[in-house]
Write an enzyme that holds these catalytic residues in place. Structure first.
Site, short mmCIF file in Angstrom:
data_model
loop_
_atom_site.label_atom_id
_atom_site.label_comp_id
_atom_site.label_asym_id
_atom_site.label_seq_id
_atom_site.Cartn_x
_atom_site.Cartn_y
_atom_site.Cartn_z
N CYS A 2 0.98 -0.56 -0.29
CA CYS A 2 0.40 0.22 0.02
C CYS A 2 0.68 1.24 0.24
O CYS A 2 2.29 1.11 0.55
CB CYS A 2 -1.06 0.05 1.75
SG CYS A 2 -1.72 -1.47 1.37
N ARG A 27 2.54 0.10 -5.81
CA ARG A 27 2.87 -0.80 -4.02
C ARG A 27 1.44 -1.02 -3.97
O ARG A 27 1.18 -1.45 -3.29
CB ARG A 27 3.07 0.27 -3.54
CG ARG A 27 3.92 1.61 -3.03
CD ARG A 27 4.50 2.32 -1.92
NE ARG A 27 4.28 2.03 -0.81
CZ ARG A 27 5.50 1.01 -0.07
NH1 ARG A 27 6.45 1.73 -0.91
NH2 ARG A 27 5.31 0.87 1.50
N TRP A 75 -3.23 -2.60 -1.56
CA TRP A 75 -3.06 -4.22 -1.53
C TRP A 75 -3.47 -4.40 -1.20
O TRP A 75 -2.32 -4.75 0.35
CB TRP A 75 -1.33 -4.30 -1.47
CG TRP A 75 -0.95 -5.20 -2.36
CD1 TRP A 75 -1.22 -5.72 -4.24
CD2 TRP A 75 -0.95 -6.61 -1.85
NE1 TRP A 75 -0.42 -7.16 -4.17
CE2 TRP A 75 -0.47 -7.86 -3.08
CE3 TRP A 75 -0.59 -6.76 -0.53
CZ2 TRP A 75 0.15 -8.59 -2.60
CZ3 TRP A 75 -0.04 -7.98 -0.55
CH2 TRP A 75 -0.08 -9.29 -1.41
N ASN A 100 -0.36 2.00 6.18
CA ASN A 100 0.56 0.52 5.43
C ASN A 100 1.52 -0.37 6.42
O ASN A 100 1.74 -0.37 7.15
CB ASN A 100 1.97 1.36 4.69
CG ASN A 100 2.70 0.84 3.96
OD1 ASN A 100 4.15 0.93 3.52
ND2 ASN A 100 2.67 -0.43 3.36
N GLY A 101 1.18 -1.60 6.04
CA GLY A 101 1.46 -1.96 7.05
C GLY A 101 0.25 -4.09 7.42
O GLY A 101 -0.76 -3.79 6.36
N GLU A 483 15.62 -16.09 -14.53
CA GLU A 483 14.82 -14.42 -14.36
C GLU A 483 13.97 -14.28 -15.48
O GLU A 483 13.01 -13.13 -15.76
CB GLU A 483 15.96 -13.45 -14.78
CG GLU A 483 15.52 -11.24 -15.10
CD GLU A 483 14.60 -11.71 -13.36
OE1 GLU A 483 14.25 -11.94 -12.81
OE2 GLU A 483 14.08 -10.37 -14.03
N LYS A 487 9.73 -13.12 -15.89
CA LYS A 487 9.51 -11.98 -16.01
C LYS A 487 8.36 -12.74 -17.40
O LYS A 487 7.18 -11.70 -17.21
CB LYS A 487 10.40 -11.73 -17.70
CG LYS A 487 11.65 -9.99 -16.78
CD LYS A 487 11.07 -9.19 -16.07
CE LYS A 487 10.65 -9.39 -14.86
NZ LYS A 487 11.51 -9.04 -13.97
N GLU A 490 5.09 -13.12 -14.83
CA GLU A 490 4.48 -12.16 -14.25
C GLU A 490 3.56 -10.85 -14.75
O GLU A 490 2.91 -10.21 -14.33
CB GLU A 490 5.14 -11.59 -13.21
CG GLU A 490 6.38 -10.09 -13.84
CD GLU A 490 7.61 -10.12 -12.75
OE1 GLU A 490 8.72 -9.58 -13.17
OE2 GLU A 490 7.05 -9.31 -11.38
N HIS A 506 16.12 -35.59 -16.92
CA HIS A 506 15.56 -35.63 -15.13
C HIS A 506 14.74 -35.66 -14.87
O HIS A 506 13.97 -35.38 -13.77
CB HIS A 506 17.21 -35.13 -14.38
CG HIS A 506 18.54 -35.83 -14.54
ND1 HIS A 506 18.47 -37.34 -14.20
CD2 HIS A 506 19.24 -34.59 -15.18
CE1 HIS A 506 20.19 -37.04 -14.33
NE2 HIS A 506 20.46 -35.34 -15.07
N LYS A 605 5.03 -3.38 -6.63
CA LYS A 605 6.66 -3.40 -6.86
C LYS A 605 7.08 -3.64 -5.16
O LYS A 605 7.98 -4.22 -5.57
CB LYS A 605 6.68 -1.83 -7.44
CG LYS A 605 7.86 -1.27 -7.45
CD LYS A 605 8.16 -1.95 -9.10
CE LYS A 605 9.55 -1.64 -9.28
NZ LYS A 605 10.33 -2.49 -10.44
#
Ligand code: AGP
Length: 610
Positions: A2, A27, A75, A100-101, A483, A487, A490, A506, A605
């Protein structure tokens, strides 16, 4: 997560708050809200589900005018994204807060407050805080004392901004475990989760520390530390240009940030290398002392930053001959570790506010690790302030949720660090000069890869209707493949998994058929022949291959094999260069699929909650 923003001014603050929220959307972006103190002394609150744009539309219809206000972009943690769960939360119609938290003891506080007669309208942990402050306000009659008393009863993480209609001249703010910065103006002051939110109105900031409580008025800022003693946090000027938060000519922040890489890689090198050497002093005045006698490196990070750490492990062991372990922070923080003597603890984080990484750092310091080095992109972030030595990446603000330029600048900084460490461990001047020469070539090589953009956009078409994909690499190119897979998943929502190419037989080979595109990074290194055999294994099972390869690797294009030639690069710097085509591939797949490239679903983010 947030984002919160607040302002106390002599002018109308709704535009400042709205712009602040837009800049904090990275955020969280599932709902947004604002509360302002109107000229008639009442609080007007507006809340909308969805992005900040929805709030902006609502406010355009019914303005939220006032010279004191707070705002929030959410969020969701406790309770679904809905208007009732959106912030600000109020107790009665005179007290409003944004948070926020996460409040860990919210259930027991909620039960107590309900028993005391408070009514709850949301499922959030935040509503507990606002009623608790109201309860204390009734007892103390002063907002600052009410907030002080209330936070004494909270367990968890919070950054709070509080306003009361009966105290129209100030905001009360505090932080514990979530970031909060004060923006210093002239005749006006501001607060926000991140200085980026306030760049249109100021470039002077005070960074609150853990446990701080502050009284923000038009012409003064008073701060008290955890013990209640007055604290001076000093004023820092913002270092990056204010316009770096704009998209410019680009369709998405992500694309802009991919294209900025030659410039920011160069900026990360600048002042730290000569034509043939790393300037150890430029990594920090204490760098020499810190790197002496390092016998082990423990790297901690999350997500993309973790992948940077994985690449660094190959470099550190190969060039410095120092053992290196890499672990995701959320695992490291919850297990017992054996601390090897003379271990350097290295945290990597773009934001410097990732809750798991910070918790791991604090735990490591308490456990007696030798020293903490941070590689970070945000000056003044918690990670920067709590580490013994910091190497700043010079990526500038990264807005796209999918990390791109932060990763390649982290790699650049990690390579410089590795060379400095390796010099203490027998790396010859000639070897160092050879790698430094390769580092100097990076901006130009990345430019050359960017020039392949339209070819990569063509390749992306083959992924549009696929549900799964595999990414392969060997050695230091394995984390590059990881990576690349991160990408793709997401931002395009296509399932993507990365494997060290030798592991294919394997198990994962069983998945390979014509519906499973296989992406491979193949620089010309000593593993390339083995990698080519792995590609044969895929082709023999009908898998379609997309290979980013050095010409000298001689991977031949043909039926079911698409090869894109990447300019020749030194094997050590190859992970940086080969990351770029994978970023572009994901970007174009996402654009073709029409997903929200910069703000993919369910993500944020900066992950400031556990
Ligand atoms: C990657 O694209 C993500 N944004 C995510 O994995 C990110 O790297 C992770 O959350 C860590 O963030 P940090 O670097 O700010 O600590």
């Amino acid at each position: 997560m947030c984002g919160i923003v607040g302002a106390v001014s002599e002018r109308d603050v709704q535009g400042i708050l709205l712009e602040g929220l837009r800049r904090l959307e990275y955020r969280g972006y599932d709902s947004a809200g604002m509360a302002v103190l109107q000229a008639d002394g009442s609080i007007r609150r507006a809340r909308e589900v969805g992005k900040v744009a929805a709030l902006a539309d609502a406010i355009a219809e019914t303005p939220c005018r006032g010279d004191l206000g707070i705002a929030h972009t959410r969020w969701a943690t406790h309770g679904e994204p809905s208007r009732l769960n959106a912030h600000p939360h109020m107790s009665g119609d005179r007290l409003a807060i944004v948070h926020n938290g996460i409040i860990e003891n919210y259930q027991e506080l909620r039960d107590q407050l309900k028993a005391a007669g408070f009514e709850f309208t949301s499922q959030t942990d935040t509503e507990v805080v606002v009623h608790l402050i109201e309860q204390e306000y009734r007892r103390t009659g002063a907002l600052i004392e009410a907030v002080r008393a209330a936070i004494g009863q909270l367990r968890g993480a919070y950054a709070l901004a509080v306003m009361h209609a009966d105290e129209p001249d100030h905001l009360v703010v505090c932080r514990e475990g979530s970031p909060l910065v004060v923006g210093v103006g002239i005749g006006e002051n501001f607060i926000a989760s991140d200085q980026l939110a306030l760049l249109p109105v100021t470039d002077r900031f005070m960074f609150l520390e853990e446990g701080d409580l502050a009284d923000i008025r038009r012409d003064s800022v008073k701060i008290w530390d955890r013990s209640g003693a007055p604290a001076d946090r000093g004023i820092t000027r913002f270092e990056h240009g204010a316009d770096s938060a704009d998209k410019g000519e680009y369709r998405h922040y992500m694309l802009k940030e991919i294209y900025e890489q030659p410039k920011v890689i160069k900026a990360t090198m600048e002042g730290r290398v000569t034509a043939s050497r790393v300037l150890e002093q430029a990594l920090g005045t204490e760098a020499g002392k810190l790197l002496e006698n390092v016998r082990h490196v423990q790297i901690i990070a999350c997500g993309t930053s973790y992948h940077a750490g994985m690449v660094a492990r190959y470099w550190i062991e190969e060039l410095a001959g120092v053992p290196c372990s890499v672990e995701v922070a959320s695992e490291f923080r919850y297990r017992k570790h054996v601390i090897q003597p003379d271990t350097l603890f290295l945290c990597i984080s773009q934001s410097g506010e990732t809750a798991d990484t910070l918790a791991a750092l604090r735990q490591a310091k308490a456990a007696g690790f030798r020293a903490a080095l941070a590689i970070c992109n945000v000056p003044g972030s918690s990670l920067v302030r709590e580490s013994d030595l910091v190497i700043m990446t010079q990526a500038g603000p990264e807005i796209g949720v999918a990390s791109t330029k932060a990763f390649t600048t982290q790699l650049t900084a990690l390579l410089l660090f590795t060379l400095a460490l390796a010099r203490h461990n027998g790396l010859s001047e000639q070897q160092e000069a050879e790698i430094i020469a390769a580092i100097h070539q990076l901006p130009g090589q990345v430019e050359q890869v960017l020039a392949l953009d339209s070819d990569i956009a063509e390749l992306a078409r083959a992924f549009m209707d696929k549900n799964h994909s595999l990414f392969l690499g060997r050695g230091a190119m394995y984390p590059v493949a990881q990576e690349g897979a991160l990408k793709l998943k997401e931002i395009s929502y296509i399932h993507a998994e990365a494997y060290p190419a030798g592991e294919l037989k394997h198990g994962p080979l069983a998945l390979v058929d014509s519906e499973m595109p296989v992406v491979t990074v193949a620089p010309n290194n000593d593993l390339v022949e083995k990698l080519k055999s792995n590609l044969e294994e895929v082709r023999a099972r009908g898998g379609e291959l997309f290979v980013f390869a050095d010409k000298a690797a001689e991977v031949k294009a043909g039926d079911g094999i698409h090869v894109l030639q990447i300019p020749p690069v030194h094997p050590i710097t190859a992970p940086i260069v080969y990351t770029v085509p994978l970023q572009l591939l994901s970007y174009h797949v996402a654009v073709l699929k029409g997903t929200d490239v910069d703000q993919p679903r369910n993500l944020a983010k900066s992950v400031t909650v556990e």
